[in-house]
Design a protein around this motif. Sequence first.
Motif, PDB file in Angstrom:
ATOM      1  N   ASP A 102       0.852  -1.184   0.000  1.00 19.27           N
ATOM      2  CA  ASP A 102       0.000   0.000   0.000  1.00 19.27           C
ATOM      3  C   ASP A 102       0.888   1.233   0.000  1.00 19.27           C
ATOM      4  O   ASP A 102       2.068   1.176   0.363  1.00 19.27           O
ATOM      5  N   GLY A 140      -5.888   9.851   2.831  1.00 16.31           N
ATOM      6  CA  GLY A 140      -7.078   9.896   1.984  1.00 16.31           C
ATOM      7  C   GLY A 140      -7.510   8.504   1.559  1.00 16.31           C
ATOM      8  O   GLY A 140      -6.934   7.491   1.975  1.00 16.31           O
ATOM      9  N   GLU A 141      -8.521   8.471   0.710  1.00 15.42           N
ATOM     10  CA  GLU A 141      -9.026   7.183   0.242  1.00 15.42           C
ATOM     11  C   GLU A 141      -7.946   6.458  -0.568  1.00 15.42           C
ATOM     12  O   GLU A 141      -7.247   7.080  -1.366  1.00 15.42           O
ATOM     13  N   PRO A 142      -7.812   5.137  -0.369  1.00 14.82           N
ATOM     14  CA  PRO A 142      -6.786   4.402  -1.121  1.00 14.82           C
ATOM     15  C   PRO A 142      -7.007   4.516  -2.631  1.00 14.82           C
ATOM     16  O   PRO A 142      -8.143   4.512  -3.105  1.00 14.82           O
ATOM     17  N   GLU A 143      -5.902   4.637  -3.364  1.00 12.87           N
ATOM     18  CA  GLU A 143      -5.935   4.675  -4.818  1.00 12.87           C
ATOM     19  C   GLU A 143      -4.963   3.636  -5.356  1.00 12.87           C
ATOM     20  O   GLU A 143      -3.978   3.289  -4.684  1.00 12.87           O
ATOM     21  N   HIS A 150       1.826   7.544  -5.644  1.00 15.33           N
ATOM     22  CA  HIS A 150       0.551   8.248  -5.486  1.00 15.33           C
ATOM     23  C   HIS A 150       0.569   9.464  -6.403  1.00 15.33           C
ATOM     24  O   HIS A 150       1.527  10.244  -6.390  1.00 15.33           O
ATOM     25  N   GLY A 188      -9.169  13.421  -5.202  1.00 16.72           N
ATOM     26  CA  GLY A 188     -10.010  13.082  -4.062  1.00 16.72           C
ATOM     27  C   GLY A 188     -10.198  14.253  -3.114  1.00 16.72           C
ATOM     28  O   GLY A 188      -9.402  15.207  -3.077  1.00 16.72           O
ATOM     29  N   ASP A 189     -11.253  14.191  -2.340  1.00 18.01           N
ATOM     30  CA  ASP A 189     -11.529  15.227  -1.347  1.00 18.01           C
ATOM     31  C   ASP A 189     -10.321  15.409  -0.428  1.00 18.01           C
ATOM     32  O   ASP A 189      -9.690  14.438  -0.002  1.00 18.01           O
TER      33      ASP A 189
END
Length: 261
Positions: free
Chosen positions: A117, A156-159, A191, A221-222
Amino acid sequence: MRSTEDLGTSHGWRLQRGVLDDGRVVFAKTGARSPVFASEAAGLRWLGEVIAVPEVIEAGADRLVLSWVDEEPPSAAAAERFGRDLALMHRAGADAFGAPWPGFIAELPMDNTPAGDWPTFYAERRVLPFAMTARLPSRDLALVERAVARFAEVAGEPEPPARIHGDLWSGNLLWSGGRVVLVDPAAHGGHRETDLAMLALFGAPYLDRILGAYQEEAPLGDGWRERVPLHQLHPLLVHVVLFGGAYHGSLMDAVAKVLAL
């Protein structure tokens, strides 16, 4: 080469403009034998699958020879094109967070061993190793380690892994032919916000146009603006290692902002 012109030095490498026997104009970077040249060539070829880069003509143990890029002044139209191109490059993706070649940024080695990750990759392959190399005061190193402990929480949200340049400051953008040509990559699966944060760190011509076009092609993303200091930790550490205390204050400001997220 039929002729050469000395362009000076950078990070200990000799830079030249040359003309080959067949008339092609090239850029050459030469120095002591090092895997850095093969690493840069691998990154250029990989990024070049989806975005404009110079052609790799030769990648040897002691040199890298690229096609010459004629530069022109930046323009708003080229910036918008670059924003879209950059979004497409990121979207092309990578097999993992990391890369199958050894990493370098300037002359500094980086561990590109894949991680499962992004927060783990960024912590263990980028921020912590460079924090140790930077020889920070113990109090500041402790603050960096506290920030690192928050990466998973604040990232933040995973990408999925993006195909990133990895050293995307304005000096590595060549404006040519109505577009941007990328040079000197530290390319890996990472990222996508990292590239954008690097652009913002030292500024880039028409940055608002670049970001606007990027957002139209691939919305971020937000909270991405608040995460810019997170993605600037590694490049700031690199500058502390390379250039010393002049960047220490900026680094610790970024650490404080990450701790405040």
